[in-house]
Design a protein around this motif. Sequence first.
Motif, PDB file in Angstrom:
ATOM      1  N   ARG A  42       0.812  -1.356   0.026  1.00 20.82           N
ATOM      2  CA  ARG A  42       0.162   0.046  -0.089  1.00 20.82           C
ATOM      3  C   ARG A  42       0.866   1.276   0.121  1.00 20.82           C
ATOM      4  NH1 ARG A  42      -4.648   0.105   4.346  1.00 20.82           N
ATOM      5  NH2 ARG A  42      -5.043   2.213   3.331  1.00 20.82           N
ATOM      6  N   MET A  43       0.434   2.328  -0.605  1.00 25.62           N
ATOM      7  CA  MET A  43       0.991   3.561  -0.789  1.00 25.62           C
ATOM      8  C   MET A  43      -0.014   4.675   0.096  1.00 25.62           C
ATOM      9  SD  MET A  43       2.532   3.868  -4.345  1.00 25.62           S
ATOM     10  CE  MET A  43       2.922   5.666  -4.066  1.00 25.62           C
ATOM     11  N   ASP A  44      -1.248   4.417   0.017  1.00 24.47           N
ATOM     12  CA  ASP A  44      -2.195   5.399   0.414  1.00 24.47           C
ATOM     13  C   ASP A  44      -3.412   4.596   0.828  1.00 24.47           C
ATOM     14  OD1 ASP A  44      -3.178   4.448  -2.137  1.00 24.47           O
ATOM     15  OD2 ASP A  44      -2.904   6.421  -3.180  1.00 24.47           O
ATOM     16  N   GLU A  45      -4.720   5.308   0.588  1.00 20.49           N
ATOM     17  CA  GLU A  45      -5.876   4.734   0.967  1.00 20.49           C
ATOM     18  C   GLU A  45      -6.362   3.554  -0.110  1.00 20.49           C
ATOM     19  OE1 GLU A  45      -6.977   7.253  -2.390  1.00 20.49           O
ATOM     20  OE2 GLU A  45      -5.918   7.585  -0.684  1.00 20.49           O
ATOM     21  N   ARG A  46      -5.717   3.188  -1.029  1.00 21.04           N
ATOM     22  CA  ARG A  46      -6.131   2.277  -1.764  1.00 21.04           C
ATOM     23  C   ARG A  46      -5.566   0.986  -1.153  1.00 21.04           C
ATOM     24  NH1 ARG A  46      -7.975   3.892  -7.151  1.00 21.04           N
ATOM     25  NH2 ARG A  46      -8.430   5.998  -6.688  1.00 21.04           N
ATOM     26  N   ALA A  47      -6.147  -0.148  -1.422  1.00 19.93           N
ATOM     27  CA  ALA A  47      -6.172  -1.369  -0.741  1.00 19.93           C
ATOM     28  C   ALA A  47      -4.760  -2.057  -1.231  1.00 19.93           C
ATOM     29  CB  ALA A  47      -7.127  -2.617  -1.322  1.00 19.93           C
ATOM     30  N   TYR A  48      -4.241  -1.479  -2.301  1.00 15.86           N
ATOM     31  CA  TYR A  48      -2.771  -1.782  -2.731  1.00 15.86           C
ATOM     32  C   TYR A  48      -2.428  -1.030  -4.095  1.00 15.86           C
ATOM     33  CZ  TYR A  48      -4.765  -4.313  -6.806  1.00 15.86           C
ATOM     34  OH  TYR A  48      -5.286  -4.825  -7.888  1.00 15.86           O
ATOM     35  N   ARG A  49      -1.273  -0.818  -4.335  1.00 12.28           N
ATOM     36  CA  ARG A  49      -0.661  -0.383  -5.583  1.00 12.28           C
ATOM     37  C   ARG A  49       0.381  -1.341  -6.291  1.00 12.28           C
ATOM     38  NH1 ARG A  49      -3.577   4.448  -7.177  1.00 12.28           N
ATOM     39  NH2 ARG A  49      -3.830   5.878  -5.738  1.00 12.28           N
ATOM     40  N   PHE A  50       0.811  -2.015  -5.552  1.00 12.09           N
ATOM     41  CA  PHE A  50       1.858  -3.175  -6.003  1.00 12.09           C
ATOM     42  C   PHE A  50       1.186  -4.296  -5.402  1.00 12.09           C
ATOM     43  CE2 PHE A  50       4.915   0.264  -5.482  1.00 12.09           C
ATOM     44  CZ  PHE A  50       5.526   0.418  -6.697  1.00 12.09           C
ATOM     45  N   ASP A  51       0.881  -5.365  -6.789  1.00 10.56           N
ATOM     46  CA  ASP A  51       0.229  -6.597  -6.641  1.00 10.56           C
ATOM     47  C   ASP A  51       1.617  -7.605  -6.951  1.00 10.56           C
ATOM     48  OD1 ASP A  51      -0.539  -9.236  -6.971  1.00 10.56           O
ATOM     49  OD2 ASP A  51      -2.566  -8.399  -7.617  1.00 10.56           O
ATOM     50  N   ILE A  52       2.018  -8.115  -6.080  1.00 13.99           N
ATOM     51  CA  ILE A  52       3.353  -8.936  -6.379  1.00 13.99           C
ATOM     52  C   ILE A  52       3.320 -10.476  -6.130  1.00 13.99           C
ATOM     53  CG2 ILE A  52       5.851  -9.103  -5.788  1.00 13.99           C
ATOM     54  CD1 ILE A  52       5.790  -6.456  -4.604  1.00 13.99           C
ATOM     55  N   ARG A  53       3.465 -11.415  -7.285  1.00 17.65           N
ATOM     56  CA  ARG A  53       3.288 -12.575  -7.078  1.00 17.65           C
ATOM     57  C   ARG A  53       4.422 -13.416  -7.577  1.00 17.65           C
ATOM     58  NH1 ARG A  53      -3.213 -13.220  -8.883  1.00 17.65           N
ATOM     59  NH2 ARG A  53      -3.779 -10.912  -8.413  1.00 17.65           N
ATOM     60  N   HIS A  54       4.412 -14.690  -7.017  1.00 18.02           N
ATOM     61  CA  HIS A  54       5.487 -15.473  -7.475  1.00 18.02           C
ATOM     62  C   HIS A  54       5.535 -15.903  -8.784  1.00 18.02           C
ATOM     63  CE1 HIS A  54       8.715 -18.735  -7.000  1.00 18.02           C
ATOM     64  NE2 HIS A  54       7.926 -19.390  -7.862  1.00 18.02           N
ATOM     65  N   GLY A  55       6.680 -15.890  -9.504  1.00 14.67           N
ATOM     66  CA  GLY A  55       6.530 -16.370 -10.956  1.00 14.67           C
ATOM     67  C   GLY A  55       8.181 -16.547 -11.370  1.00 14.67           C
ATOM     68  N   ASP A  56       8.419 -17.270 -12.529  1.00 15.96           N
ATOM     69  CA  ASP A  56       9.449 -17.749 -13.081  1.00 15.96           C
ATOM     70  C   ASP A  56      10.427 -16.429 -13.474  1.00 15.96           C
ATOM     71  OD1 ASP A  56       9.006 -20.308 -12.147  1.00 15.96           O
ATOM     72  OD2 ASP A  56       8.062 -20.706 -14.158  1.00 15.96           O
ATOM     73  N   ALA A  57       9.911 -15.249 -13.613  1.00 22.43           N
ATOM     74  CA  ALA A  57      10.670 -14.332 -14.369  1.00 22.43           C
ATOM     75  C   ALA A  57      10.418 -13.108 -13.383  1.00 22.43           C
ATOM     76  CB  ALA A  57      10.247 -14.087 -15.796  1.00 22.43           C
ATOM     77  N   GLU A  58      11.220 -12.059 -13.631  1.00 17.34           N
ATOM     78  CA  GLU A  58      11.405 -10.719 -12.946  1.00 17.34           C
ATOM     79  C   GLU A  58      10.744  -9.841 -13.776  1.00 17.34           C
ATOM     80  OE1 GLU A  58      12.096 -10.733  -9.692  1.00 17.34           O
ATOM     81  OE2 GLU A  58      12.798 -12.871  -9.640  1.00 17.34           O
ATOM     82  N   GLY A  59       9.798  -9.128 -13.539  1.00 16.39           N
ATOM     83  CA  GLY A  59       9.242  -8.021 -14.269  1.00 16.39           C
ATOM     84  C   GLY A  59       7.755  -7.597 -14.128  1.00 16.39           C
ATOM     85  N   LEU A  60       7.333  -6.867 -15.213  1.00 20.22           N
ATOM     86  CA  LEU A  60       5.792  -6.384 -15.068  1.00 20.22           C
ATOM     87  C   LEU A  60       4.699  -7.574 -15.792  1.00 20.22           C
ATOM     88  CD1 LEU A  60       4.161  -3.874 -14.463  1.00 20.22           C
ATOM     89  CD2 LEU A  60       4.768  -3.133 -16.744  1.00 20.22           C
ATOM     90  N   SER A  61       3.750  -7.664 -15.058  1.00 19.65           N
ATOM     91  CA  SER A  61       2.706  -8.419 -15.530  1.00 19.65           C
ATOM     92  C   SER A  61       1.597  -7.699 -16.188  1.00 19.65           C
ATOM     93  CB  SER A  61       2.330  -9.640 -14.538  1.00 19.65           C
ATOM     94  OG  SER A  61       3.269 -10.342 -13.886  1.00 19.65           O
ATOM     95  N   TRP A  62       1.123  -6.662 -15.640  1.00 16.18           N
ATOM     96  CA  TRP A  62       0.111  -5.828 -16.197  1.00 16.18           C
ATOM     97  C   TRP A  62       0.140  -4.556 -15.281  1.00 16.18           C
ATOM     98  CZ3 TRP A  62      -1.053 -10.501 -13.115  1.00 16.18           C
ATOM     99  CH2 TRP A  62      -1.689 -10.090 -11.800  1.00 16.18           C
ATOM    100  N   LEU A  63      -0.415  -3.600 -15.995  1.00 15.17           N
ATOM    101  CA  LEU A  63      -0.790  -2.215 -15.620  1.00 15.17           C
ATOM    102  C   LEU A  63      -2.251  -1.939 -15.312  1.00 15.17           C
ATOM    103  CD1 LEU A  63       1.862  -0.081 -17.333  1.00 15.17           C
ATOM    104  CD2 LEU A  63       1.831  -0.574 -14.987  1.00 15.17           C
ATOM    105  N   GLY A  64      -2.708  -1.616 -14.333  1.00 17.97           N
ATOM    106  CA  GLY A  64      -4.110  -1.262 -14.051  1.00 17.97           C
ATOM    107  C   GLY A  64      -4.298   0.241 -14.190  1.00 17.97           C
ATOM    108  N   TRP A  65      -5.348   0.494 -15.067  1.00 18.39           N
ATOM    109  CA  TRP A  65      -5.577   2.050 -15.477  1.00 18.39           C
ATOM    110  C   TRP A  65      -7.250   2.267 -14.901  1.00 18.39           C
ATOM    111  CZ3 TRP A  65      -1.573   4.806 -16.671  1.00 18.39           C
ATOM    112  CH2 TRP A  65      -0.543   4.142 -17.473  1.00 18.39           C
ATOM    113  N   GLU A  66      -7.301   3.474 -14.154  1.00 17.99           N
ATOM    114  CA  GLU A  66      -8.516   3.641 -13.499  1.00 17.99           C
ATOM    115  C   GLU A  66      -9.508   4.677 -14.517  1.00 17.99           C
ATOM    116  OE1 GLU A  66      -9.700   4.539  -9.230  1.00 17.99           O
ATOM    117  OE2 GLU A  66      -8.815   6.333  -9.881  1.00 17.99           O
ATOM    118  N   VAL A  67     -10.735   4.260 -14.694  1.00 22.44           N
ATOM    119  CA  VAL A  67     -11.699   5.188 -15.171  1.00 22.44           C
ATOM    120  C   VAL A  67     -12.721   5.353 -13.953  1.00 22.44           C
ATOM    121  CG1 VAL A  67     -11.402   3.887 -17.495  1.00 22.44           C
ATOM    122  CG2 VAL A  67     -13.264   3.265 -16.117  1.00 22.44           C
TER     123      VAL A  67
END
Length: 288
Positions: A42-67
């Motif tokens: 968490r960074m602020d009031e949002r439930a989370y800003r980073f969602d970090i999961r175990h995987g075989d590679a290091e990197g970005l899986s997705w970006l979430g964009w708010e409408v």
Amino acid sequence: MRIRSLAYAGLSTRELPSWETFGADVLGLPGHWAGDGRLLLRMDERAYRFDIRHGDAEGLSWLGWEVASAADLAALEHDLAAAGVTVTRASAAECADRRVAGMAWLVDPSGLRHELCYGQEADFRPLRLTRPLSGYRTGEHGMGHAVIGVRNYAETLAFLVDTLGFAVSDTFKGFIAFLHCNPRHHSIALVETDEPGLRHIMLETATLDDVGSTFDAAFDRRIVTRTLGRHSNDRAVSFYLETPSGWEIEYGWDGMDVDTAGWSTRQLAGPTSLWGHHHVTGTEIKTS
């Protein structure tokens, strides 16, 4: 513009325990382990800003964009489908996983997954950061910005602008583009490269002292990768540090806002930093 801000980032790593320590001890972000073994920061009031999961590679899986709403999400889905873009509406289980009221997702020409969402969970009780920090600049500016390396630069840039509706703030020498969707100078940037993937995520603090104290925390751990400096385009004062996954966090303050209604795209001719941002290798600082 229907996309309002960068809401969250989904990360893959083999170093989950290290990320919990890094998040708390360096970035000051409290972590929560979800029932399926993923780490939410968490960074602020949002439930989370980073969602970090175990995987075989290091990197970005997705970006979430708010409408803003369900209506805006439906309208954006309609516009994308009319443009021939494949958009998938998320199931109730997927929305619960992301902790949003509604979501749809698509993949850009570089292969990156973009999630369009509204109604992210929030808890407005005071958040206790895990280090003495004033807090992060989020709100309408979103969580920060992400810089992505891509091979098919022109195609991906056209997709983000013409299809998703981002606006170009600046370009640099024909191989970097900085794009905005709110007053933050850029929420995403593209870099043309033969080594694609996540380059860095930028977090912006409330005070310069926050940057200084975090620089000390990173310096003590020998994870500073670029010294303190000020960028020429967004004017942010920042430094860079290495994450447990190997890519960087840009940690900064005082980034400029753009006039989203009247901004004119600029082409940068000089260096990307007015001063500083020298690369650190081991115990040496490289000035070129």
